[in-house]
Design a protein around this motif. Structure first.
Motif, PDB file in Angstrom:
ATOM      1  N   GLU A  98      50.093   2.420  89.087  1.00 29.46           N
ATOM      2  CA  GLU A  98      48.655   2.551  89.138  1.00 29.46           C
ATOM      3  C   GLU A  98      48.359   4.004  89.556  1.00 29.46           C
ATOM      4  N   VAL A  99      49.423   4.344  90.668  1.00 33.67           N
ATOM      5  CA  VAL A  99      49.126   5.729  91.175  1.00 33.67           C
ATOM      6  C   VAL A  99      49.960   6.810  90.456  1.00 33.67           C
ATOM      7  N   HIS A 100      50.615   6.382  89.394  1.00 36.59           N
ATOM      8  CA  HIS A 100      51.418   7.065  88.502  1.00 36.59           C
ATOM      9  C   HIS A 100      52.565   7.947  89.282  1.00 36.59           C
ATOM     10  N   ARG A 101      53.473   7.336  89.925  1.00 32.39           N
ATOM     11  CA  ARG A 101      54.464   7.933  90.667  1.00 32.39           C
ATOM     12  C   ARG A 101      55.789   6.760  90.460  1.00 32.39           C
ATOM     13  N   PRO A 102      57.015   7.633  90.512  1.00 31.32           N
ATOM     14  CA  PRO A 102      58.453   6.590  90.440  1.00 31.32           C
ATOM     15  C   PRO A 102      58.279   5.812  91.630  1.00 31.32           C
ATOM     16  N   ILE A 103      59.445   4.687  91.314  1.00 33.72           N
ATOM     17  CA  ILE A 103      59.597   3.855  92.589  1.00 33.72           C
ATOM     18  C   ILE A 103      61.013   4.159  93.153  1.00 33.72           C
ATOM     19  N   VAL A 104      61.050   3.760  94.273  1.00 41.92           N
ATOM     20  CA  VAL A 104      62.116   4.069  94.983  1.00 41.92           C
ATOM     21  C   VAL A 104      62.677   2.530  95.477  1.00 41.92           C
ATOM     22  N   ILE A 105      63.857   2.053  95.051  1.00 39.25           N
ATOM     23  CA  ILE A 105      64.196   0.630  95.188  1.00 39.25           C
ATOM     24  C   ILE A 105      65.528   0.442  96.060  1.00 39.25           C
ATOM     25  N   HIS A 106      65.253  -0.205  96.980  1.00 34.84           N
ATOM     26  CA  HIS A 106      66.357  -0.592  98.007  1.00 34.84           C
ATOM     27  C   HIS A 106      66.998  -2.030  97.433  1.00 34.84           C
ATOM     28  N   CYS A 107      68.140  -2.026  97.320  1.00 31.21           N
ATOM     29  CA  CYS A 107      68.989  -3.330  96.788  1.00 31.21           C
ATOM     30  C   CYS A 107      70.288  -3.487  97.602  1.00 31.21           C
ATOM     31  N   ARG A 108      70.230  -4.717  98.328  1.00 29.16           N
ATOM     32  CA  ARG A 108      71.339  -5.283  98.947  1.00 29.16           C
ATOM     33  C   ARG A 108      71.512  -6.646  98.607  1.00 29.16           C
ATOM     34  N   ASP A 109      72.609  -6.824  98.050  1.00 32.58           N
ATOM     35  CA  ASP A 109      73.247  -8.145  97.644  1.00 32.58           C
ATOM     36  C   ASP A 109      72.077  -8.747  96.680  1.00 32.58           C
ATOM     37  N   ALA A 110      71.228  -8.016  95.725  1.00 30.00           N
ATOM     38  CA  ALA A 110      70.471  -8.632  95.158  1.00 30.00           C
ATOM     39  C   ALA A 110      70.081  -8.003  93.694  1.00 30.00           C
ATOM     40  N   GLU A 111      71.265  -7.488  93.244  1.00 29.82           N
ATOM     41  CA  GLU A 111      71.018  -6.732  91.847  1.00 29.82           C
ATOM     42  C   GLU A 111      70.184  -7.492  90.859  1.00 29.82           C
ATOM     43  N   THR A 112      70.805  -8.802  90.815  1.00 30.93           N
ATOM     44  CA  THR A 112      70.404  -9.747  89.566  1.00 30.93           C
ATOM     45  C   THR A 112      68.850 -10.179  89.868  1.00 30.93           C
ATOM     46  N   SER A 113      68.353 -10.218  91.161  1.00 30.26           N
ATOM     47  CA  SER A 113      66.960 -10.493  91.203  1.00 30.26           C
ATOM     48  C   SER A 113      66.171  -9.282  90.981  1.00 30.26           C
ATOM     49  N   ILE A 114      66.346  -8.049  91.186  1.00 30.33           N
ATOM     50  CA  ILE A 114      65.836  -6.997  91.221  1.00 30.33           C
ATOM     51  C   ILE A 114      65.526  -6.761  89.682  1.00 30.33           C
ATOM     52  N   VAL A 115      66.763  -6.745  88.781  1.00 26.24           N
ATOM     53  CA  VAL A 115      66.381  -6.819  87.583  1.00 26.24           C
ATOM     54  C   VAL A 115      65.730  -7.538  86.833  1.00 26.24           C
ATOM     55  N   ALA A 116      65.701  -8.918  87.224  1.00 22.14           N
ATOM     56  CA  ALA A 116      64.822  -9.793  86.649  1.00 22.14           C
ATOM     57  C   ALA A 116      63.386  -9.373  86.951  1.00 22.14           C
ATOM     58  N   ILE A 117      63.013  -9.005  87.958  1.00 22.86           N
ATOM     59  CA  ILE A 117      61.690  -8.846  88.721  1.00 22.86           C
ATOM     60  C   ILE A 117      61.222  -7.484  87.713  1.00 22.86           C
ATOM     61  N   VAL A 118      61.850  -6.512  87.530  1.00 25.01           N
ATOM     62  CA  VAL A 118      61.577  -5.249  86.985  1.00 25.01           C
ATOM     63  C   VAL A 118      61.359  -5.913  85.556  1.00 25.01           C
ATOM     64  N   ARG A 119      62.207  -6.366  85.050  1.00 25.29           N
ATOM     65  CA  ARG A 119      61.796  -7.146  83.549  1.00 25.29           C
ATOM     66  C   ARG A 119      60.442  -7.889  83.460  1.00 25.29           C
ATOM     67  N   GLU A 120      60.461  -8.422  84.434  1.00 25.26           N
ATOM     68  CA  GLU A 120      58.987  -9.450  84.412  1.00 25.26           C
ATOM     69  C   GLU A 120      57.723  -8.630  84.565  1.00 25.26           C
ATOM     70  N   VAL A 121      57.755  -7.718  85.725  1.00 22.44           N
ATOM     71  CA  VAL A 121      56.692  -6.615  86.039  1.00 22.44           C
ATOM     72  C   VAL A 121      56.404  -5.706  84.806  1.00 22.44           C
ATOM     73  N   GLY A 122      57.713  -5.088  84.645  1.00 23.57           N
ATOM     74  CA  GLY A 122      57.807  -3.833  84.095  1.00 23.57           C
ATOM     75  C   GLY A 122      58.137  -2.482  84.905  1.00 23.57           C
ATOM     76  N   MET A 123      58.629  -1.693  84.253  1.00 19.08           N
ATOM     77  CA  MET A 123      59.163  -0.244  84.836  1.00 19.08           C
ATOM     78  C   MET A 123      57.999   0.537  84.964  1.00 19.08           C
ATOM     79  N   PRO A 124      57.642   1.174  86.157  1.00 13.55           N
ATOM     80  CA  PRO A 124      56.608   2.272  85.958  1.00 13.55           C
ATOM     81  C   PRO A 124      56.933   3.408  85.205  1.00 13.55           C
TER      82      PRO A 124
END
Length: 227
Positions: free
Chosen positions: A90-116
Motif C-alpha cells: 500500500e505505501v510502496h515500501r520494501p519489507i524487512v522480514i524477521h525469520c527464526r525457525d520459520a522459513e517454510t511458513s514465511i515462504v508460504a505466506i509470501v506466496r499467498e499474499v504476494g511480494m511487495p
C-alpha cells in the motif's frame, strides 16, 4: 544507516522516525516485531501507515515469524505478517522480514499474499543454502549479521557464499550479535567492518569492493543515496 524501530510500543517507531528526520545519514523502518504480533490491530497498523508518510521511512518491518521464542501465538504472528506485507504494498515500501525457525511458513505466506513490488530483505538471515535459495526465488535480498563470523556458523557461511552479488546485504543488528572477536560485547555499527571481512573472504573478493556492492544494493532497495 537504516534503523529499525519495530520493537515494543509504537513509541519506539515514532522515536526512530524522529531520529531519522534529525540526521541526514539515518533512515527508518517501522513495523511490529513478531514478538509483539499480539498487539497488531487496526489502530496500530493505522499508526504505522501514518508514520510511513515520512520520506525518512524507507521500509516496513521488521515483521515476520519467530517460532523459537514464541512471545506471540503463531496465529497472531502469521496474521501480522500478512498485514505488514499488505501495508508494504500500500505505501510502496520494501519489507524487512524477521525469520527464526520459520522459513517454510514465511515462504508460504509470501506466496499467498504476494511480494511487495519494492521487494524486501530477510533480516539477519540464519538459515542454510536451501532456505536462501527459496527466499531468493521469491525476490528477497539476504542480509547477514555478525553471526556469519561465529566459529559454529559453517552452514550460514555456506549460504553466504551462494547469494548473488546484487542481492547481498549486511547489517549489525546492534546492540546485539557483535561479530568475532567482539562476540558477547555490545554491538555497534563500526563492527560491520569485521562482517565485511568474513563475507569478502568467503566470496573471494576485495573487502572494499564488497562494501561498495552492498552499499549500492542498499541504495537500490531502500531508494536512498548511494554511500
Amino acid at each position: 544507516m537504516v534503523s529499525v524501530g519495530a520493537i515494543g510500543s509504537i513509541e519506539c517507531d515514532r522515536e526512530t522516525v524522529a531520529i531519522a528526520e534529525r540526521n541526514s545519514d539515518v533512515y527508518a523502518a517501522v513495523g511490529i516485531h513478531p514478538h509483539d504480533a499480539k498487539d497488531c490491530d487496526d489502530d496500530r497498523i493505522a499508526q504505522l501507515r501514518d508514520l510511513a508518510q515520512s520520506s525518512r521511512v524507507v521500509a516496513i518491518g521488521e515483521s515476520g515469524l519467530d517460532f523459537h521464542y514464541m512471545h506471540s501465538p503463531v496465529a497472531a504472528q502469521e496474521a501480522a505478517l500478512r498485514r505488514h506485507l499488505e501495508l508494504a504494498m500500500e505505501v510502496h515500501r520494501p519489507i524487512v522480514i524477521h525469520c527464526r525457525d520459520a522459513e517454510t511458513s514465511i515462504v508460504a505466506i509470501v506466496r499467498e499474499v504476494g511480494m511487495p513490488p519494492r521487494g524486501g530483505v530477510i533480516h539477519c538471515f540464519t538459515g542454510d543454502a536451501a532456505a536462501a535459495r527459496e527466499f531468493l526465488t521469491l525476490g528477497f535480498h539476504i542480509s547477514f549479521s555478525g553471526i556469519v563470523t561465529f566459529k559454529s556458523a559453517s552452514t550460514l557461511r555456506e549460504a553466504a557464499s551462494i547469494v548473488p552479488d546484487e542481492r547481498l546485504l549486511a547489517e549489525t543488528d546492534a546492540p546485539f550479535l557483535a561479530p568475532e572477536p567482539y562476540r558477547g560485547k555490545r554491538n555497534e555499527p563500526a563492527f560491520i567492518a569485521r562482517t565485511f571481512e568474513v563475507l569478502a573472504r568467503l566470496r573471494n573478493v576485495d573487502r572494499d569492493a564488497l562494501g561498495a556492492q552492498i552499499a549500492a544494493n542498499a541504495a537500490r532497495l531502500f531508494q536512498i543515496p548511494a554511500a
